[in-house]
Design an enzyme around this catalytic site. Structure first.
Site, PDB file in Angstrom:
ATOM      1  N   CYS A   1      59.973  17.407  30.556  1.00 19.88           N
ATOM      2  CA  CYS A   1      59.294  17.877  31.765  1.00 19.88           C
ATOM      3  C   CYS A   1      59.557  19.364  31.976  1.00 19.88           C
ATOM      4  CB  CYS A   1      59.756  17.088  32.979  1.00 19.88           C
ATOM      5  SG  CYS A   1      58.953  17.618  34.515  1.00 19.88           S
TER       6      CYS A   1
ATOM      7  N   GLY B   1      47.715  12.986  26.097  1.00 15.95           N
ATOM      8  CA  GLY B   1      47.918  13.253  27.507  1.00 15.95           C
ATOM      9  C   GLY B   1      46.626  13.649  28.177  1.00 15.95           C
TER      10      GLY B   1
ATOM     11  N   ASN C   1      52.486  15.250  19.942  1.00 18.11           N
ATOM     12  CA  ASN C   1      51.916  15.327  21.281  1.00 18.11           C
ATOM     13  C   ASN C   1      51.556  16.781  21.586  1.00 18.11           C
ATOM     14  OD1 ASN C   1      53.227  15.410  24.578  1.00 18.11           O
ATOM     15  ND2 ASN C   1      51.262  14.519  24.055  1.00 18.11           N
TER      16      ASN C   1
ATOM     17  N   PRO D   1      53.119   9.973  29.728  1.00 20.05           N
ATOM     18  CA  PRO D   1      53.478   9.895  31.146  1.00 20.05           C
ATOM     19  C   PRO D   1      53.277  11.259  31.794  1.00 20.05           C
ATOM     20  CG  PRO D   1      55.461  10.160  29.837  1.00 20.05           C
ATOM     21  CD  PRO D   1      54.306  10.120  28.869  1.00 20.05           C
ATOM     22  N   MET D   2      52.408  11.344  32.779  1.00 22.71           N
ATOM     23  CA  MET D   2      52.135  12.621  33.434  1.00 22.71           C
ATOM     24  C   MET D   2      52.320  12.457  34.932  1.00 22.71           C
ATOM     25  SD  MET D   2      48.875  13.916  31.183  1.00 22.71           S
ATOM     26  CE  MET D   2      48.303  12.253  30.800  1.00 22.71           C
ATOM     27  N   GLU D   3      53.370  13.054  35.447  1.00 19.54           N
ATOM     28  CA  GLU D   3      53.711  12.901  36.852  1.00 19.54           C
ATOM     29  C   GLU D   3      52.587  13.416  37.746  1.00 19.54           C
ATOM     30  OE1 GLU D   3      57.087  14.123  40.154  1.00 19.54           O
ATOM     31  OE2 GLU D   3      56.670  15.426  38.449  1.00 19.54           O
TER      32      GLU D   3
END
Length: 325
Positions: free
Chosen positions: A98, A223, A199, A7-9
């Site tokens: 994050c 990612g 990751n 998940p990458m904002e």
């Protein structure tokens, strides 16, 4: 072995999740984080960031989509997690990784790695609130400014009820600077009884092989490497299965890029849609020389119809060598 899309904002929204999972090889993905502070969020907020809730929490390829929450209030997170499950979330993922300053200043993300007791309390509350049939998972970094507390944080999360851990093998202070310290993933796996995903800094098939050798874990979350090389998950899955690895050519990839653009045009205002396309093209330049040529050609172009024309043109018929066959 499982391969997950990170998940990458501000980057991996539902459009990119759709396109990347159709490229193949991804077993599951995660929404951008949904920020929880002091109230129960309305259904519309969840459906905005996780529109896949309307389609059995899957992308068009059938890839499951987990819903990620970020916050520091155990009770409020638990209430929102329970509500998200009512809306159809198949898995609740909690963000403790994050590195954004604005997020950390409001006591969210990686800053909570300074407080393993709070991590444990959050997991306990969320696990109690969520139906037993729905897994709760967590993503963490190695720490805020040092990996010294990484094992305590991992234990706190696993003991609190996390069924899986994703370990971004850098601290918050490290940000995204190489290297990723994959040896710490091995240390985390030694102290918890749940599956651990590696990751960070897996940009190629060779990176994955080295990561697997050093970390000792089979599962991986991709990612920026997958955004830059959309068939990376497919390559890894083939290699793991002992099958031939065949890279996706630019011509094979181009229909996905066109579809991404059309979806972006339908979702984003015309003044912002070109920037969304250029954001991805800039990352694709790492893997495709044709992406570099196309990015340079449209760098200053902000007219959506002109971009339509650029992308409609077949590679072999592009003028000025923009996208050669």
């Amino acid at each position: 072995m499982q391969i997950a899309l990170a998940p990458m904002e501000g980057l991996v929204d539902e459009i990119l999740r759709d396109v990347l999972t159709r490229a193949g090889g991804v077993d599951w993905c995660v929404t951008e984080f949904i920020r929880v502070s002091d109230r129960l969020l309305p259904a519309a907020h969840y459906r905005k960031l996780a529109p896949e809730l309307a389609s059995a929490s899957q992308t068009r390829s059938g890839t499951p989509v987990r819903l990620q929450l970020l916050g520091s209030d155990p009770v409020c997170l638990a209430e929102n997690a329970a509500y998200a499950c009512e809306l159809g979330a198949p898995v609740i993922d909690l963000n403790f990784g994050c590195p954004a300053k604005t997020v950390n200043k409001s006591r969210g993300g990686a800053v909570l790695l300074k407080e393993p007791e709070l991590l444990h309390a959050i997991l306990c509350e969320v696990r109690r609130a969520v139906p037993r049939s729905i897994p709760v998972t967590a993503k963490m970094r190695l720490g805020f400014d040092s990996p010294d507390g990484a094992l305590d944080c991992a234990r706190a999360l696993a003991d609190g009820g996390a069924g899986q851990l994703v370990v971004h093998a850098r601290t918050k202070v490290d940000g995204y600077k190489p290297p990723a310290h994959w040896e710490w993933v091995a240390r985390v796996q030694e102290v918890v009884a749940v599956p651990v995903y590696a990751n960070g800094e897996v940009w190629s098939l060779e990176d994955w092989r080295r990561c697997r050798e050093i970390s000792g874990v089979d599962d991986v979350m991709l990612g920026r490497g997958l955004v830059a090389r959309p068939d990376l998950a497919r390559q890894i899955a083939a290699a793991r299965a002992g099958q031939p690895v065949v890279a996706m050519t630019w011509e094979e990839f181009l229909p996905l890029l066109r579809d991404f653009w059309q979806q972006a045009r339908g979702k984003i205002a015309p003044r912002y849609a070109p920037g969304r396309l250029k954001q991805w093209l800039a990352m694709l330049t790492r893997s495709y020389p044709q992406a570099t040529q196309l990015f340079n050609a449209m760098r200053r172009e902000n007219d959506c119809e002109q971009i339509d024309a650029m992308l409609r043109t077949e590679p072999a018929r592009q003028v000025d060598g923009v996208v050669p066959a």
